[in-house]
Write a protein that holds these residues in place. Structure first.
Motif, PDB file in Angstrom:
ATOM      1  N   CYS A  41       0.862  -1.179   0.000  1.00 36.72           N
ATOM      2  CA  CYS A  41       0.000   0.000   0.000  1.00 36.72           C
ATOM      3  C   CYS A  41       0.904   1.236   0.000  1.00 36.72           C
ATOM      4  O   CYS A  41       2.041   1.188   0.477  1.00 36.72           O
ATOM      5  CB  CYS A  41      -0.856  -0.069   1.268  1.00 36.72           C
ATOM      6  SG  CYS A  41      -1.901   1.333   1.625  1.00 36.72           S
ATOM      7  N   THR A  43       0.800   3.597   1.921  1.00 39.03           N
ATOM      8  CA  THR A  43       1.162   3.857   3.322  1.00 39.03           C
ATOM      9  C   THR A  43       2.445   3.128   3.706  1.00 39.03           C
ATOM     10  O   THR A  43       3.260   3.645   4.476  1.00 39.03           O
ATOM     11  CB  THR A  43       0.023   3.367   4.236  1.00 39.03           C
ATOM     12  OG1 THR A  43      -1.214   3.818   3.691  1.00 39.03           O
ATOM     13  CG2 THR A  43       0.173   3.889   5.639  1.00 39.03           C
ATOM     14  N   HIS A  62      -0.048  -4.389   5.683  1.00 39.11           N
ATOM     15  CA  HIS A  62      -1.312  -4.488   6.435  1.00 39.11           C
ATOM     16  C   HIS A  62      -2.467  -4.973   5.548  1.00 39.11           C
ATOM     17  O   HIS A  62      -3.616  -4.606   5.776  1.00 39.11           O
ATOM     18  CB  HIS A  62      -1.639  -3.180   7.157  1.00 39.11           C
ATOM     19  CG  HIS A  62      -1.779  -1.984   6.254  1.00 39.11           C
ATOM     20  ND1 HIS A  62      -1.606  -0.710   6.712  1.00 39.11           N
ATOM     21  CD2 HIS A  62      -2.079  -1.874   4.954  1.00 39.11           C
ATOM     22  CE1 HIS A  62      -1.808   0.140   5.725  1.00 39.11           C
ATOM     23  NE2 HIS A  62      -2.098  -0.547   4.645  1.00 39.11           N
ATOM     24  N   GLU A  63      -2.115  -5.806   4.580  1.00 40.69           N
ATOM     25  CA  GLU A  63      -3.148  -6.412   3.717  1.00 40.69           C
ATOM     26  C   GLU A  63      -2.741  -7.864   3.512  1.00 40.69           C
ATOM     27  O   GLU A  63      -2.080  -8.184   2.537  1.00 40.69           O
ATOM     28  CB  GLU A  63      -3.158  -5.745   2.333  1.00 40.69           C
ATOM     29  CG  GLU A  63      -3.317  -4.258   2.312  1.00 40.69           C
ATOM     30  CD  GLU A  63      -3.319  -3.680   0.889  1.00 40.69           C
ATOM     31  OE1 GLU A  63      -4.068  -2.727   0.667  1.00 40.69           O
ATOM     32  OE2 GLU A  63      -2.581  -4.193   0.020  1.00 40.69           O
ATOM     33  N   CYS A 158      -7.108  -3.663   2.893  1.00 41.79           N
ATOM     34  CA  CYS A 158      -6.978  -2.220   3.155  1.00 41.79           C
ATOM     35  C   CYS A 158      -7.664  -1.445   2.035  1.00 41.79           C
ATOM     36  O   CYS A 158      -8.654  -0.771   2.255  1.00 41.79           O
ATOM     37  CB  CYS A 158      -5.520  -1.798   3.298  1.00 41.79           C
ATOM     38  SG  CYS A 158      -5.317  -0.003   3.419  1.00 41.79           S
ATOM     39  N   ARG A 338      -1.724  -2.927  -8.182  1.00 37.90           N
ATOM     40  CA  ARG A 338      -1.249  -3.152  -6.821  1.00 37.90           C
ATOM     41  C   ARG A 338      -0.179  -4.231  -6.831  1.00 37.90           C
ATOM     42  O   ARG A 338      -0.373  -5.286  -7.460  1.00 37.90           O
ATOM     43  CB  ARG A 338      -2.423  -3.663  -5.961  1.00 37.90           C
ATOM     44  CG  ARG A 338      -2.245  -3.548  -4.472  1.00 37.90           C
ATOM     45  CD  ARG A 338      -2.319  -2.144  -4.014  1.00 37.90           C
ATOM     46  NE  ARG A 338      -2.834  -1.988  -2.661  1.00 37.90           N
ATOM     47  CZ  ARG A 338      -2.967  -0.814  -2.079  1.00 37.90           C
ATOM     48  NH1 ARG A 338      -2.632   0.285  -2.697  1.00 37.90           N
ATOM     49  NH2 ARG A 338      -3.434  -0.722  -0.853  1.00 37.90           N
TER      50      ARG A 338
HETATM   51 ZN   LIG Z   1      -3.170   0.537   3.255  1.00 35.55          ZN
END
Ligand SMILES: [Zn+2]
Ligand SMILES: [Zn+2]
Length: 346
Positions: A41, A43, A62-63, A158, A338
């Motif tokens: 991500c 982030t 976090h995914e 996410c 992604r």
């Molecule tokens: Zn994220």
């Protein structure tokens, strides 16, 4: 302790490398997930390239999707061998009004984020999903529905919920025109969800090269935002705008595309304050709202909806040895749409 291998940036400015660290032994309400895939991500990029020494060595991510390895003694509804998923929240107070309403992402005590925040169990900074295992409270461990490819589903945890939740909350559906600003990691999923929810979808992009991609994803129309005539033609045509760009846009041209009572929702996090002419809100009685991640109920709903409609992210899967390359290419916007890291090789 559970010996875990992660992809860590050891100190600010350093390159990622394999690093071994300990996770806590599972508490009675915990689930140990053997991670197979973790999405990358924006982030993560900002965190890994950040400068706050307190959070390093930093394991981001976090995914996650993976397989339940073991469960604590109180966990009865997830079993070892079942497919699991974890997003960007791994804890919350459970007592405040937001938590009681299933809006754990708005916890009054601030939710426990998956990495980079204080680890309430072991102290120090907690470590994220670019790792072989993660130990998570059952409340924040999701069963991965059948039919969802674990690589392509990872970003749903996410990017998926961050776009699905506001579309549901603000009423995307038949008879509603939804504008998606930015067709990237978040935006491409937003287009798919808005379409599947039955809305008419208008994609707003600066990039003419993304026109065909946006139409392929399900957009009914594409507006090139650098074309003033195209923006003027969209005047008062959109009910709900979801801004996924993460850039501090000049909001006024976008707010002019909203109908009376229309809502602009900020999903990305711009690095600077928003600029808006007050008259852009007052005339037409419009709203600016924010959104970020989602609570447990809407995350479950998102996963079920994704499985029912066959929605996953468009991903490029890389192994751990290409992690640095993926970070560099994400920084340049060179990904469709992604990156997902297959961490089984860690
Ligand atoms: Zn994220
Ligand atoms: Zn709370």
């Amino acid at each position: 302790m559970i010996e875990t291998t992660g992809l860590a940036v050891p100190r600010p400015g350093a390159a990622p490398q394999r690093w071994t660290f300990d996770r806590r032994d599972p508490l009675p309400g915990d689930v140990v997930v053997r991670v197979t895939h973790c999405g990358l991500c924006a982030t993560d990029l900002h965190a890994l390239r950040g400068t706050d020494p307190a959070v390093f060595p930093l394991v981001a991510g976090h995914e996650m999707t993976g397989v339940v390895d073991t469960v604590g003694s109180e966990v009865t509804d997830l079993v070892p061998g079942e497919r699991g998923a974890v997003g960007n929240i791994v804890g919350s107070c459970g007592r405040c009004p937001a938590c009681r309403a299933g809006r754990e992402n708005g916890c009054a005590e601030y939710p426990t984020l998956t990495y980079g925040g204080p680890d309430p169990h072991l102290g120090g900074a907690n470590r994220g999903g670019f790792s072989s295992h993660i130990v998570v409270d059952r409340r924040f461990t999701y069963a991965l529905p059948d039919g969802l490819d674990p690589a392509a589903a990872a970003p749903l945890l996410c990017a998926g919920v961050t776009t699905f939740a506001p579309l549901r909350r603000f009423g995307a559906g038949p008879g509603v025109t939804v504008g998606i600003i930015g067709i990237g990691g978040l935006g491409h999923l937003a287009v798919k969800y808005a379409r599947a929810l039955g809305a008419r979808v208008v994609a707003f992009t600066t990039n003419a090269a993304k026109r065909e991609a946006a139409l392929d994803l399900g957009a009914d129309e594409v507006v090139l935002t650098r074309d003033p005539d195209a923006m003027a033609a969209a005047f008062r045509t959109v009910d709900l705008l979801l801004d996924t760009t993460g850039v501090a846009l000049d909001l006024d041209p976008y707010l002019r595309t909203l109908v009376v009572d229309g809502t602009y929702v900020l999903a990305g996090i711009p690095p600077e304050p928003l600029r808006v002419d007050p008259l852009s809100l007052v005339v037409g009685e419009k709203r600016i709202a924010g959104t970020g991640s989602g609570g447990v109920p809407v995350t479950r709903e998102m996963l079920d909806f994704s499985a029912a409609h066959g929605i996953v992210a468009d991903v490029e899967v890389v192994g751990p040895d290409r992690f640095t390359e993926a970070l560099d290419r994400l920084a340049r916007g060179d990904v469709r749409f992604r990156f997902v890291v297959d961490v089984t090789g860690l």
